[in-house]
Structures are given as C-alpha cells and as structure tokens.
Design a protein around this motif. Structure first.
Motif, PDB file in Angstrom:
ATOM      1  N   ALA A   1       0.891  -1.068  -0.081  1.00 10.05           N
ATOM      2  CA  ALA A   1       0.036  -0.193   0.017  1.00 10.05           C
ATOM      3  C   ALA A   1       0.835   1.173   0.146  1.00 10.05           C
ATOM      4  O   ALA A   1       0.608   2.276  -0.738  1.00 10.05           O
ATOM      5  N   PHE A   2       1.921   1.348   0.723  1.00 12.83           N
ATOM      6  CA  PHE A   2       2.790   2.438   1.021  1.00 12.83           C
ATOM      7  C   PHE A   2       3.464   2.622  -0.440  1.00 12.83           C
ATOM      8  O   PHE A   2       3.465   3.732  -0.935  1.00 12.83           O
ATOM      9  N   VAL A   3       4.053   1.528  -1.223  1.00 13.41           N
ATOM     10  CA  VAL A   3       4.647   1.771  -2.258  1.00 13.41           C
ATOM     11  C   VAL A   3       3.558   2.494  -3.464  1.00 13.41           C
ATOM     12  O   VAL A   3       3.973   3.053  -4.194  1.00 13.41           O
ATOM     13  N   SER A   4       2.427   1.574  -3.436  1.00 12.61           N
ATOM     14  CA  SER A   4       1.383   2.035  -4.418  1.00 12.61           C
ATOM     15  C   SER A   4       1.102   3.540  -4.193  1.00 12.61           C
ATOM     16  O   SER A   4       0.878   4.288  -5.405  1.00 12.61           O
ATOM     17  N   ARG A   5       0.961   4.219  -2.946  1.00 11.83           N
ATOM     18  CA  ARG A   5       0.832   5.509  -2.852  1.00 11.83           C
ATOM     19  C   ARG A   5       1.811   6.443  -3.334  1.00 11.83           C
ATOM     20  O   ARG A   5       1.575   7.497  -3.737  1.00 11.83           O
ATOM     21  N   GLN A   6       2.928   6.224  -3.109  1.00 15.69           N
ATOM     22  CA  GLN A   6       4.284   6.969  -3.468  1.00 15.69           C
ATOM     23  C   GLN A   6       4.586   6.706  -4.948  1.00 15.69           C
ATOM     24  O   GLN A   6       4.811   7.744  -5.391  1.00 15.69           O
ATOM     25  N   LEU A   7       4.433   5.719  -5.524  1.00 21.69           N
ATOM     26  CA  LEU A   7       5.169   5.221  -6.858  1.00 21.69           C
ATOM     27  C   LEU A   7       3.792   4.557  -7.801  1.00 21.69           C
ATOM     28  O   LEU A   7       4.317   4.280  -8.690  1.00 21.69           O
ATOM     29  N   GLY A   8       2.654   4.664  -7.551  1.00 26.29           N
ATOM     30  CA  GLY A   8       1.730   4.033  -8.193  1.00 26.29           C
ATOM     31  C   GLY A   8       1.875   4.484  -9.721  1.00 26.29           C
ATOM     32  O   GLY A   8       1.711   3.699 -10.470  1.00 26.29           O
ATOM     33  N   ALA A   9       1.743   5.694  -9.833  1.00 26.73           N
ATOM     34  CA  ALA A   9       1.806   6.391 -11.255  1.00 26.73           C
ATOM     35  C   ALA A   9       3.249   5.764 -12.044  1.00 26.73           C
ATOM     36  O   ALA A   9       2.980   5.602 -13.300  1.00 26.73           O
TER      37      ALA A   9
ATOM     38  N   LEU B   1      11.463  -0.479  -1.346  1.00 27.76           N
ATOM     39  CA  LEU B   1      10.756  -1.483  -0.977  1.00 27.76           C
ATOM     40  C   LEU B   1       9.806  -2.050  -2.041  1.00 27.76           C
ATOM     41  O   LEU B   1       9.404  -3.416  -1.973  1.00 27.76           O
ATOM     42  N   ALA B   2       9.874  -1.578  -3.177  1.00 29.09           N
ATOM     43  CA  ALA B   2       9.219  -1.912  -4.361  1.00 29.09           C
ATOM     44  C   ALA B   2       9.846  -3.231  -4.772  1.00 29.09           C
ATOM     45  O   ALA B   2      11.120  -3.407  -4.973  1.00 29.09           O
TER      46      ALA B   2
END
Length: 533
Positions: A451-459, A529-530
């Motif tokens: 969830a954290f990775v998606s919020r920061q780097l989703g785009a 973390l990705a």
C-alpha cells in the motif's frame, strides 16, 4: 553402469517425442543422467543438484526476453545438469537460434522434442528406471563401505582403506587435508592414468590396488573428477578426490564416495584427530546456527578464541567450491591474527569473524573490502552481517546476512539485464547496505508495504507496466546515488540528456521534484521496498 542420455532418449516414453540433440552431430549420448525433472520456471537452477535432464514445455521461454533465455541457459549449465529438453510447436515453433548458440558456448546439450509427449508419463517411466539403477549403486557402495570398515577395524593405513574404494569404483582416489596435503591415495589395478612419484610415495600392497601414500595421480583424459568433503565432529578434516575414467561408472563413484564419508572420517580421527581449538570453534558455530541461549554461547566462545564481550560479525557464504573458499578465508584471517570460526552447514558456509573493540566500524569496512579481493578464482556470494556487540548476538548477525542474500535474489530477479549482479565470480554483500529492506521484511506487513509503495509510486509503476519503460529502476539508481544525475547516467549507460528526460517524466508522475522536500525520504523508502514479496 549409469543410465546415459542416449539410452533415455531411446526409451519409448521419450522416443515418441522425436528428439533431436543440439548442436547437431554433438556426441551427448554418453552424458550420465541422475534424474528427470520437469519445470516451466526459468529461475529453477538453484533448486537443482546437477545431473538432471530438465524437461521444459517452452511456454515461459516463448515469452522470455533474449537476455532472460541466456541467463536461463547459463545458470543451468553452471549447475551441471545433463541436458535441457524443450518441446517445440505451438507457442514455441522452434528453439531460438541465439539460445542454441549460447547453450553450445556454455557446453549445455539441448534436446528438441518435436512432438508432444506427457511429461508426467516420461518422468514416471524413466525415473523408475533410474531408481532401479540407483539401488544397484547403493548395494555396491554399501559393500565397499563394509570392506573399508573391516580394514579400519584391523588397523589398516589410509592407503589400504582407500584401496578398497578404488577397487570397487575402478577409479583413482586421493584423500587430502583441507590445505591440499595428500594423506593417502590409491589406484585400481590396470589404472591407465599416471601416478606422480615423489619422495614420500608409497609402495604397492598385495591387493588389487597400487596405493601411494603421498603420491598424486593424474586424471585420464576425458574422465570425471568428483570431490567429497570429509568432516570429523563438525570440523572439515579432509577431501576425497575421485578421478573416474571414461570406462568407469561415474554414478557409482559418486554414491560410493558419499557413502564412505563416515568411514573415512573415523580413519582421519584415528590418524589426525582435530585439535581442541577447532572442535571448540565447530561447537560454537553449531550453537550459533541453533540459536542457543546466550550463556551457552558465552561458555563456548573463549575456547574458540572469542572474548565474550568483543564485537564479531557472521558471514553466510554460498559457493561453488565452499572448501576452497573456506581455506582462502581462514588463511586470510589467520595471516592477520583475526579470530574466526567456520562451519559448513549443508550447502552454506558460515564464518564468524572477530572485530576489535575500538574502531569497529572502520575495521569491518576494511575487512569487507579485503574479502572482495581474496586470492583465487572463486564463484561465490559472501553476505556479511552487521557487527554484533558480542557472541551472544551472533545469531542475529547471521540472520541479517541471510536476509541480505534474500534481498540480493529479489533484486537480481527484478533488475534489468545490464544491472543484474554477475552470475559468476566473487560477490561480497554488506547486510548494512540493505538494512531498510531487512527491516521491512521482518517488521512491516506485506500488505502495508504494498500500500505504501502504491501511494508513493503508483503512477511510475503503471507507466512502466503500460509502456515497458524503466522509470522505477532509474529512480532507484538516482536516489541511491544521492540524487547525482551524472553518476546515475553512467551506471545506467545513458546520455545525460536522456537521463534528464527520464527524471523530468518521473517528477511529473510523482508530483514534482522531491529534492529539498520531506517527500524525498518517502520516495526513497518506497523505491527500496518496491519488488519485495
């Protein structure tokens, strides 16, 4: 005799697939096969032992990049499998020529299966045959072990004991110390190789072998070399070297050599028992591996040369030849009077290294750099754990070293071909360099990480998925370099202008240039973390 690749391809279960061996005309039929395995996983090599015929349906190969196919072939060849069999037709009309060229370069026979056969049926039929063959090998090896035990009970020399093994396997055998000194050797009657004579050469006994207590034999051209480590009470005391000529049964020699480990260990215990210091070191490392109580570690440490309150670090080593690397590491540390204790746990070599109480961090960094420059051509990965405050924390240092190995595997799997860790050679990994990933794997829930990775780097992740771009990798390199654009461009083999264009696109997707803001740390953490499972 062993079951050979030619016999297996002629078996009705596989002959129905109309197999063709590449390169055309290659004499791969005499290759011994230990087992038949089937898998579509391209990262299967670490799970194999060597000697397998690997069956592949071609589904994942068809979708793989040329670089991934090359890695697949190279890793299988380095693992020592007997051959790779690939089914063609359907999704994979033919085996890619570039892949066949690489296989030939690495010496890996590739069998093209031009018709569809049920892999399950093939494995059942051929592995049943291999099991029957293995039973015969075990019976012969057990007979050799009993005969060697009888010689040992009668006080025979190492030469005489080894002579039994040489006679049954039809191979030349030699027992050496961990430092390469020959302690005993023997060759079978009619040995077609050469025996090197020196001042300590033994003489022929009245049995069917010609032993040489301190001599050395040379392999017959075309033969196979087998090495088996001989531990005594957890301390590596010797290595059995078996030179198998072409006409002998390699599989029998392998099984017999492995079955003889206990007898040869007893023989070495009689002739050259390990010293108290070596035994204390082995016992200490066993306690570390078993996460023994602190009081037990502190009790064992002084006997192995470790003050209980002195810093230490533990390295987890995976090597193609662990004994050779162990000798190099121990010799290097011994020359500097650095306390160490080593233990070979299955396929992993674990080494604990003492550190000084002052200047600990600097000395640790120096040791890491020195390990990278070890003499010799070593194919290994050395993961070094953080400095522990004393032996009581050694198990923690080992756990961090192992986690660093896990992170390396994840990074290799996710990295592009040009940034992947080398497949061969000596690689030294500092567990402190992956402390963020280690903490995330141990204390952060996987769903929370995602969830954290998606919020920061989703785009950014979505852009890479849709356009097959490498923006995430670019961002990781840039952040790890301390936002040094020139250095990042060099590492990624990009022109500076191309690097600037990529960064501009990343900034647009992430909401602006993060430098000078609190978002920089969050982006860096997400980039590290990705890719974690």
């Amino acid at each position: 005799m062993s079951v050979l690749l030619g016999e297996i391809l002629a078996h009705p279960a596989l002959a129905a697939a109309d197999p063709v061996v590449h390169p055309i005309g290659a004499d791969a039929g005499s290759q011994p096969v230990r087992w038949v395995h089937s898998s579509e996983v391209l990262d299967i090599a670490p799970l194999l032992r060597g000697g397998e015929l690997l069956l592949c349906g071609g589904i994942t190969l068809a979708a793989a990049s040329p670089a991934k196919r090359e890695d697949y072939v190279r890793e299988l060849a380095q693992r020592g499998i007997a051959a790779l069999a690939v089914e063609t037709g359907g999704v994979l009309p033919e085996i890619p020529p570039a892949m066949l060229e690489k296989a030939e370069e690495f010496g890996l026979p590739v069998v093209e299966l031009r018709k569809v056969v049920p892999f399950v049926g093939v494995m059942q039929a051929i592995n049943s045959m291999l099991v029957s063959d293995s039973v015969g090998h075990l019976q012969q090896a057990d007979a050799a072990t009993r005969a060697m035990a009888a010689e040992l009970a009668h006080g025979a020399s190492l030469d005489k004991i080894l002579g039994v093994l040489a006679g049954i396997t039809g191979s030349a055998v030699k027992l050496t110390s961990p430092w390469g000194v020959t302690m005993g050797s023997a060759v079978p009657e009619g040995w077609s190789g050469e025996v090197a004579a020196d001042a300590g050469q033994g003489t022929a006994d009245d049995d069917d072998t010609v032993p040489g207590a301190h001599g050395a034999f040379y392999a017959v051209p075309g033969g196979t070399a087998i090495n088996v480590d001989i531990p005594v009470r957890g301390v590596l005391m010797g290595r059995l070297e078996v030179q198998v000529p072409e006409e002998a049964d390699t599989a029998l020699a392998q099984v017999a050599g492995e079955r003889a480990v206990d007898i040869l260990g007893l023989a070495l215990l009689q002739h050259t028992p390990p010293g108290l210091h070596a035994l204390a070191g082995a016992e200490l490392m066993r306690a570390v591996l078993n996460s023994a109580p602190e009081w037990r570690l502190e009790q064992l440490a002084p006997g192995a040369g470790f003050p209980t309150d002195s810093p230490a670090m533990v390295a987890a080593i995976h090597a193609a030849s662990p004994q050779e690397l162990r000798g190099a590491v121990e010799n290097f540390l011994g020359s500097r009077r650095i306390p160490c204790a080593a233990y070979l746990d299955d396929a992993e070599l674990v080494v604990m290294i003492g550190l000084p109480c002052t200047g600990t961090a600097g000395e640790r960094r120096t040791l890491l750099e020195s390990l990278q420059a070890l003499e010799g051509d070593h194919d290994a990965v050395i993961a070094v754990g953080p400095a522990a405050g004393g032996v009581a924390e050694a198990a923690w240092s080992l756990a961090e070293a192992r986690r660093a190995l896990e992170v390396r595997q994840i990074r290799r799997r996710n990295a592009s071909a040009r940034r992947r860790y080398p497949a061969r050679g000596l690689v030294v990994i500092d567990a402190e360099d992956v402390a963020v990933e280690s903490m995330a794997l141990t204390v952060v829930d996987a769903s929370a990480r995602e969830a954290f990775v998606s919020r920061q780097l989703g785009a950014v992740l979505e852009h890479d998925a849709q356009r097959q771009s490498q923006l995430l990798e670019t961002l990781q390199v840039w952040l790890d370099s301390g936002c040094n654009t020139a250095q990042s461009a060099r590492e990624l083999h990009l022109e500076r202008q191309s690097m600037h264009h990529r960064l501009q696109r990343i900034f647009e997707l992430c909401g602006g240039d993060p430098r000078g803001t609190g978002r920089l740390a969050a982006l860096h953490l997400a980039a590290r973390l990705a890719g974690l499972p």
